[in-house]
Design an enzyme around this catalytic site. Structure first.
Site, PDB file in Angstrom:
ATOM      1  N   SER A 180       0.792  -1.227   0.000  1.00 45.01           N
ATOM      2  CA  SER A 180       0.000   0.000   0.000  1.00 45.01           C
ATOM      3  C   SER A 180       0.828   1.283   0.000  1.00 45.01           C
ATOM      4  O   SER A 180       0.356   2.306  -0.472  1.00 45.01           O
ATOM      5  CB  SER A 180      -0.991   0.001   1.166  1.00 45.01           C
ATOM      6  OG  SER A 180      -0.373  -0.392   2.364  1.00 45.01           O
ATOM      7  N   HIS A 208      -5.437  -3.725  -2.848  1.00 44.65           N
ATOM      8  CA  HIS A 208      -5.116  -2.788  -3.932  1.00 44.65           C
ATOM      9  C   HIS A 208      -5.078  -3.442  -5.303  1.00 44.65           C
ATOM     10  O   HIS A 208      -4.749  -2.784  -6.288  1.00 44.65           O
ATOM     11  CB  HIS A 208      -3.788  -2.091  -3.653  1.00 44.65           C
ATOM     12  CG  HIS A 208      -3.791  -1.322  -2.378  1.00 44.65           C
ATOM     13  ND1 HIS A 208      -4.357  -0.070  -2.261  1.00 44.65           N
ATOM     14  CD2 HIS A 208      -3.344  -1.648  -1.139  1.00 44.65           C
ATOM     15  CE1 HIS A 208      -4.232   0.350  -1.016  1.00 44.65           C
ATOM     16  NE2 HIS A 208      -3.625  -0.591  -0.314  1.00 44.65           N
ATOM     17  N   LYS A 240     -11.825   0.381  -1.633  1.00 41.64           N
ATOM     18  CA  LYS A 240     -10.822   0.957  -2.531  1.00 41.64           C
ATOM     19  C   LYS A 240     -11.383   0.972  -3.952  1.00 41.64           C
ATOM     20  O   LYS A 240     -12.273   1.760  -4.229  1.00 41.64           O
ATOM     21  CB  LYS A 240      -9.513   0.223  -2.342  1.00 41.64           C
ATOM     22  CG  LYS A 240      -9.038   0.532  -0.908  1.00 41.64           C
ATOM     23  CD  LYS A 240      -7.724   0.055  -0.493  1.00 41.64           C
ATOM     24  CE  LYS A 240      -7.427   0.677   0.871  1.00 41.64           C
ATOM     25  NZ  LYS A 240      -7.052  -0.293   1.889  1.00 41.64           N
TER      26      LYS A 240
HETATM   27  C1  LIG Z   1      -6.911  -0.396   3.291  1.00 42.50           C
HETATM   28  C2  LIG Z   1      -6.272  -1.710   3.573  1.00 42.50           C
HETATM   29  C3  LIG Z   1      -6.785  -2.574   4.543  1.00 42.50           C
HETATM   30  C4  LIG Z   1      -7.896  -2.153   5.475  1.00 42.50           C
HETATM   31  O1  LIG Z   1      -9.109  -2.133   4.845  1.00 42.50           O
HETATM   32  P1  LIG Z   1     -10.278  -1.218   5.449  1.00 42.50           P
HETATM   33  O2  LIG Z   1     -11.508  -1.743   4.815  1.00 42.50           O
HETATM   34  O3  LIG Z   1      -9.957   0.169   5.089  1.00 42.50           O
HETATM   35  O4  LIG Z   1     -10.261  -1.441   6.934  1.00 42.50           O
HETATM   36  C5  LIG Z   1      -6.212  -3.818   4.682  1.00 42.50           C
HETATM   37  N1  LIG Z   1      -5.159  -4.192   3.917  1.00 42.50           N
HETATM   38  C6  LIG Z   1      -4.612  -3.369   3.008  1.00 42.50           C
HETATM   39  C7  LIG Z   1      -3.446  -3.828   2.209  1.00 42.50           C
HETATM   40  C8  LIG Z   1      -5.149  -2.102   2.811  1.00 42.50           C
HETATM   41  O5  LIG Z   1      -4.600  -1.270   1.932  1.00 42.50           O
END
Ligand SMILES: *Cc1c(COP(=O)(O)O)cnc(C)c1O
Length: 385
Positions: A180, A208, A240
């Site tokens: 990320s 992602h 996302k």
């Molecule tokens: C954003 C993210 C999460 C957390 O997800 P949320 O739904 O925002 O709690 C977990 N793992 C990765 C790699 C992320 O980028």
């Protein structure tokens, strides 16, 4: 001074103090913050679905049908038909037997890891895994080991060191698919082969990759031809690329049944609003109907990288929508972010402890809703720093 105010003062002194911006517009390229409009490159809304008219309309229709709150946990009486339909659609999308919805990605990761390993087991994690994966491993009481970032040799050595382990103890290997804060991709095929060979279970967090990689957005595992046998535990988020909220875990029927019984962050929390599930179903359909979004995102990534390289910016080895510009110290990153903001451009400065010391960066993220002109505006902004 109290311990808390001392800690706050230290954060400020080190340039690590965090503040929030207050948004008064939807998530989209042009956002309104404190009554000022900015062109933003900070969201994970990679396909521009968070404010897509069809997604918004689906949300509203479902709210008319189901109301707002789900009113209970999934196991009590909060599991509505539309949640169930979404689970089936997600499982089909990623080519797994079944999927299970969680209220957030953080909760999915903590819940799944803690259901799969505990005292007497071992969990191996990439050093740069998302905080939710690291936290899940740390609180599990399993032996917790980090391996060097994307280094299959490092993992292999550690797995071999652990050989001769007690029978019936579990070994879990956990990695992000796309990291990320760096935007690079894990060596998923090699990791899968090593895990099979060493009898370890592999879990991949595709937060992602899902929606943007693979056949019609089926994700990073699909892009690498990795099936449920290759990667038994797949997790991805919906907040996302899908533009909504929540997360899911997908795998064998047995895995999902087990998680329903054991994952505490699944059992002891209120189900997502049904309208969020309905909106996500619409997002899944848009992945197919508007597959130009994935292609456009790739074009914008190329345009940004080419332009940034000719400006001599310090890019990372990323071919994804996450395009960090390495800066170094936290103060410098903050100052650059502020200068961009003065030009009407929002790019987040990412500092330790989110990233290792000395690698503070400006984390540029791109969306299919950006235009080529938007990319050029950002590059112009960088050229003025
Ligand atoms: C954003 C993210 C999460 C957390 O997800 P949320 O739904 O925002 O709690 C977990 N793992 C990765 C790699 C992320 O980028």
């Amino acid at each position: 001074m109290s311990a808390i105010s001392q800690k706050l003062a230290n954060k400020k002194k080190q340039g690590l103090y965090r503040t929030r911006r207050v948004l008064s517009s939807p998530q989209q390229p042009m956002v309104c913050v404190d009554d000022v409009d900015y062109l933003a490159f900070c969201s994970n809304d990679y396909l521009g679905l968070a404010n897509h008219p069809r997604v918004v309309a689906a949300f509203k229709r479902a709210a008319d049908l189901y109301g707002v709150g789900s009113g209970a946990s999934h196991l009590v009486l909060g599991h509505s038909k539309v949640h169930h339909q979404l689970e089936e659609a997600l499982a089909e999308k990623v080519g797994r037997d079944r999927a299970l919805l969680f209220s957030s990605g953080y909760m999915a990761n903590v819940g799944v890891i803690n259901a799969l390993v505990g005292a007497g087991d071992t969990v191996f994690e990439d050093k740069l895994n998302h905080a939710s994966l690291l936290d899940g491993g740390l609180i599990s009481k399993a032996k917790f080991q980090r391996y060097l970032h994307n280094d299959t040799e490092s993992l292999h050595r550690k797995l071999i060191d652990g050989e001769g382990k007690v029978a019936e103890s579990n070994t879990l290997v956990v990695t992000d698919s796309v990291f990320s804060m760096d935007g690079d991709v894990a060596p998923l095929t090699d990791l899968s082969a090593i895990c099979r060979q060493q009898d370890a279970m592999l879990m991949v967090d595709d937060a992602h990759g899902f929606g943007v990689m693979g056949e019609k957005g089926a994700g990073a595992l699909n892009a690498n031809g990795l099936t449920q046998d290759d990667v038994p535990v797949l997790m991805a988020t919906l907040g996302k690329a899908l533009g909504t909220a929540g997360a899911f875990v997908a795998g064998s029927d047995e895995l999902i049944e087990y998680l329903i019984q054991e994952a505490r962050t699944y059992i002891y929390t209120t189900a997502l609003p049904p309208a969020v599930a309905a909106a996500t179903l619409e997002s899944l359909q848009i992945l197919v109907d508007e597959s130009w979004r994935q292609d456009k995102l790739q074009q914008l990534i190329k345009r940004f990288r080419l332009g940034a390289q000719s400006l001599g910016l310090n890019l990372m080895a990323s071919s994804t929508a996450i395009q960090p510009v390495l800066v170094g110290g936290p103060d410098k990153a903050l100052a650059m972010s502020q200068k961009l903001q003065d030009q009407g451009l929002l790019v987040t400065a990412i500092r330790p402890p989110t990233v290792p010391k000395g690698t503070a960066r400006l984390r540029v993220t791109l969306s299919a809703n950006h235009s080529e002109e938007n990319i050029d505006q950002l590059l112009d902004g960088f050229s003025c720093l």
